[in-house]
Design an enzyme around this catalytic site. Structure first.
Site, PDB file in Angstrom:
ATOM      1  N   GLU A   1      -5.273  -4.762  10.680  1.00 47.26           N
ATOM      2  CA  GLU A   1      -4.291  -3.692  10.804  1.00 47.26           C
ATOM      3  C   GLU A   1      -4.799  -2.893  12.165  1.00 47.26           C
ATOM      4  OE1 GLU A   1      -2.346  -2.492   6.801  1.00 47.26           O
ATOM      5  OE2 GLU A   1      -4.209  -1.217   7.354  1.00 47.26           O
TER       6      GLU A   1
ATOM      7  N   SER B   1       3.466  -1.707  10.455  1.00 46.64           N
ATOM      8  CA  SER B   1       4.985  -1.688  10.745  1.00 46.64           C
ATOM      9  C   SER B   1       5.540  -2.959  10.257  1.00 46.64           C
ATOM     10  CB  SER B   1       5.298  -1.224  12.110  1.00 46.64           C
ATOM     11  OG  SER B   1       4.629   0.108  12.397  1.00 46.64           O
TER      12      SER B   1
ATOM     13  N   GLY C   1       2.179   2.627  10.675  1.00 46.72           N
ATOM     14  CA  GLY C   1       3.376   3.956  10.539  1.00 46.72           C
ATOM     15  C   GLY C   1       4.230   4.202  11.742  1.00 46.72           C
TER      16      GLY C   1
ATOM     17  N   GLU D   1      -7.100   4.852   7.760  1.00 45.77           N
ATOM     18  CA  GLU D   1      -6.591   6.187   7.476  1.00 45.77           C
ATOM     19  C   GLU D   1      -7.999   6.776   6.856  1.00 45.77           C
ATOM     20  OE1 GLU D   1      -2.961   5.592   5.663  1.00 45.77           O
ATOM     21  OE2 GLU D   1      -2.029   5.141   7.222  1.00 45.77           O
TER      22      GLU D   1
ATOM     23  N   HIS E   1      -9.916   0.886   5.033  1.00 49.11           N
ATOM     24  CA  HIS E   1      -8.494   1.223   5.904  1.00 49.11           C
ATOM     25  C   HIS E   1      -8.625   2.375   6.829  1.00 49.11           C
ATOM     26  CE1 HIS E   1      -4.298   2.451   6.364  1.00 49.11           C
ATOM     27  NE2 HIS E   1      -4.160   1.503   5.777  1.00 49.11           N
TER      28      HIS E   1
ATOM     29  N   ASN F   1       0.935  -1.188   0.164  1.00 43.40           N
ATOM     30  CA  ASN F   1      -0.122   0.046  -0.158  1.00 43.40           C
ATOM     31  C   ASN F   1       1.047   1.321   0.014  1.00 43.40           C
ATOM     32  OD1 ASN F   1      -1.695   1.815   0.383  1.00 43.40           O
ATOM     33  ND2 ASN F   1      -2.530   1.386   2.483  1.00 43.40           N
ATOM     34  N   TRP F   2       1.091   1.941  -1.120  1.00 44.18           N
ATOM     35  CA  TRP F   2       2.034   2.793  -1.422  1.00 44.18           C
ATOM     36  C   TRP F   2       1.223   4.276  -0.613  1.00 44.18           C
ATOM     37  CZ3 TRP F   2       3.639   3.270  -7.301  1.00 44.18           C
ATOM     38  CH2 TRP F   2       4.120   2.365  -7.647  1.00 44.18           C
ATOM     39  N   LYS F   3       0.236   4.188  -0.267  1.00 43.09           N
ATOM     40  CA  LYS F   3      -0.756   5.428   0.281  1.00 43.09           C
ATOM     41  C   LYS F   3      -0.522   6.637  -0.822  1.00 43.09           C
ATOM     42  CE  LYS F   3      -0.290   3.273   4.665  1.00 43.09           C
ATOM     43  NZ  LYS F   3      -0.052   3.424   6.045  1.00 43.09           N
TER      44      LYS F   3
ATOM     45  N   GLY G   1       2.974  -0.838   4.475  1.00 40.33           N
ATOM     46  CA  GLY G   1       2.813   0.389   3.879  1.00 40.33           C
ATOM     47  C   GLY G   1       4.476   0.998   3.733  1.00 40.33           C
ATOM     48  N   GLY G   2       5.066   1.719   4.590  1.00 41.87           N
ATOM     49  CA  GLY G   2       6.401   2.265   4.616  1.00 41.87           C
ATOM     50  C   GLY G   2       7.300   1.251   3.770  1.00 41.87           C
TER      51      GLY G   2
HETATM   52  P1  13P Z   1       3.071   0.770   7.604  1.00 35.36           P
HETATM   53  O1  13P Z   1       3.419  -0.546   6.985  1.00 35.36           O
HETATM   54  O2  13P Z   1       3.676   1.913   7.092  1.00 35.36           O
HETATM   55  O3  13P Z   1       3.077   0.719   9.225  1.00 35.36           O
HETATM   56  O4  13P Z   1       1.421   0.809   7.238  1.00 35.36           O
HETATM   57  C1  13P Z   1       0.325  -0.141   7.197  1.00 35.36           C
HETATM   58  C2  13P Z   1      -0.551   0.067   6.444  1.00 35.36           C
HETATM   59  O5  13P Z   1      -1.399   1.044   6.771  1.00 35.36           O
HETATM   60  C3  13P Z   1      -0.950  -0.739   5.192  1.00 35.36           C
HETATM   61  O6  13P Z   1      -2.318  -0.492   4.452  1.00 35.36           O
END
Ligand code: 13P
Length: 251
Positions: free
Chosen positions: A167, A212, A173, A97, A95, A9-11, A233-234
């Site tokens: 999640e 994470s 994050g 967010e 999600h 997930n690149w966000k 994510g990251g």
């Molecule tokens: P991180 O891996 O950056 O913690 O993000 C997780 C996430 O929200 C994937 O959808």
């Protein structure tokens, strides 16, 4: 047999040129039959790049967001139908967010899941509690509410048509993942719930852990009996790290 599924997930990251470079690097790393399903979720502006670069490859792609209505007066939105038209296979729904920053409630998440399935997309339904809810002993209550709301009225023809991502909000994050035993306990509860809701078929739905995940800890989660993959994510912004994480799913 649940084939592991590891998703990036690149966000809100990467330009068109950066997306192109990423896909080329990733394609050079991934063999034709990787043994793990890989899915990349670029920003809306790079979906066409995924469509072009990943065609005929073992890497699937999807959208981070889409509006459940097929069309209409929704300025700034992109519909599930438009995403499908581009060639997407997956859609992230619920999600944290989107729930917390953009105020999407359970009913809207449910509409999105339904619309995604109708359009032929596979929803990755994200569920998870906040730290306050976990500390208050409410983790399962919250996750169960999210599951039953988002999946109400849904029929599941085959287990591959749905993926659940657990999640925990406080792990996203922050660099602080859940404890593997807590992730396993939650995944087992989710699997039981899916079994009650959809029967035997529900038990075969794949469940990811997200929050994470990085190359250093991927194995801790991907080796757990009820966790079939990761939503990253990251660390997924780097194709080498993403592929290293995916390989941890191979055991
Ligand atoms: P991180 O891996 O950056 O913690 O993000 C997780 C996430 O929200 C994937 O959808």
């Amino acid at each position: 047999m649940r084939i592991p599924i590891v998703a990036a997930n690149w966000k809100m990251h990467k330009t068109v040129a950066e997306a192109e470079a990423y896909f080329r690097k990733l394609l050079a790393l991934v063999p034709k039959s990787p043994g793990v399903e890989l899915v990349v979720f670029p920003s809306a502006t790079a979906l066409h790049v995924a469509a072009r670069e990943l065609e005929g490859s073992p890497i699937a792609w999807g959208a981070q967001n889409a509006h459940p209505e097929p069309q209409g007066a929704f300025t700034g939105e992109v519909s599930v139908v438009q995403i499908t038209d581009l060639g997407a296979s997956y859609l992230i729904c619920g999600h944290s967010e989107r729930r917390h920053i953009f105020g999407e409630d359970d009913a809207f998440v449910a509409a999105k899941v339904k619309a995604a399935l109708k359009a032929g997309l596979i929803p990755i339904l994200c569920v998870g509690e906040t730290l306050e809810q976990r500390e208050g002993g409410q983790a399962w209550t919250v996750v169960e509410r999210q599951l039953s709301a988002a999946l109400s009225g849904i029929e599941l023809p085959t287990p591959e048509k749905l993926v659940i991502a657990y999640e925990p909000v406080w792990a996203i994050g922050t660099g602080v993942p859940a404890r593997p035993q807590d992730a396993q306990e939650m995944a087992a509860q989710i699997r039981n719930w899916l079994g009650d809701r959809f029967g035997e078929l529900g038990k075969q739905v794949r469940i990811q852990y997200g929050g994470s995940v990085k190359p250093e800890n991927a194995q801790d989660f991907l080796a757990l009996p009820d966790i079939d993959g990761a939503l990253v994510g990251g660390a997924s912004l780097d194709p080498e790290k993403f592929w290293t994480i995916a390989q941890a799913a191979l055991g």
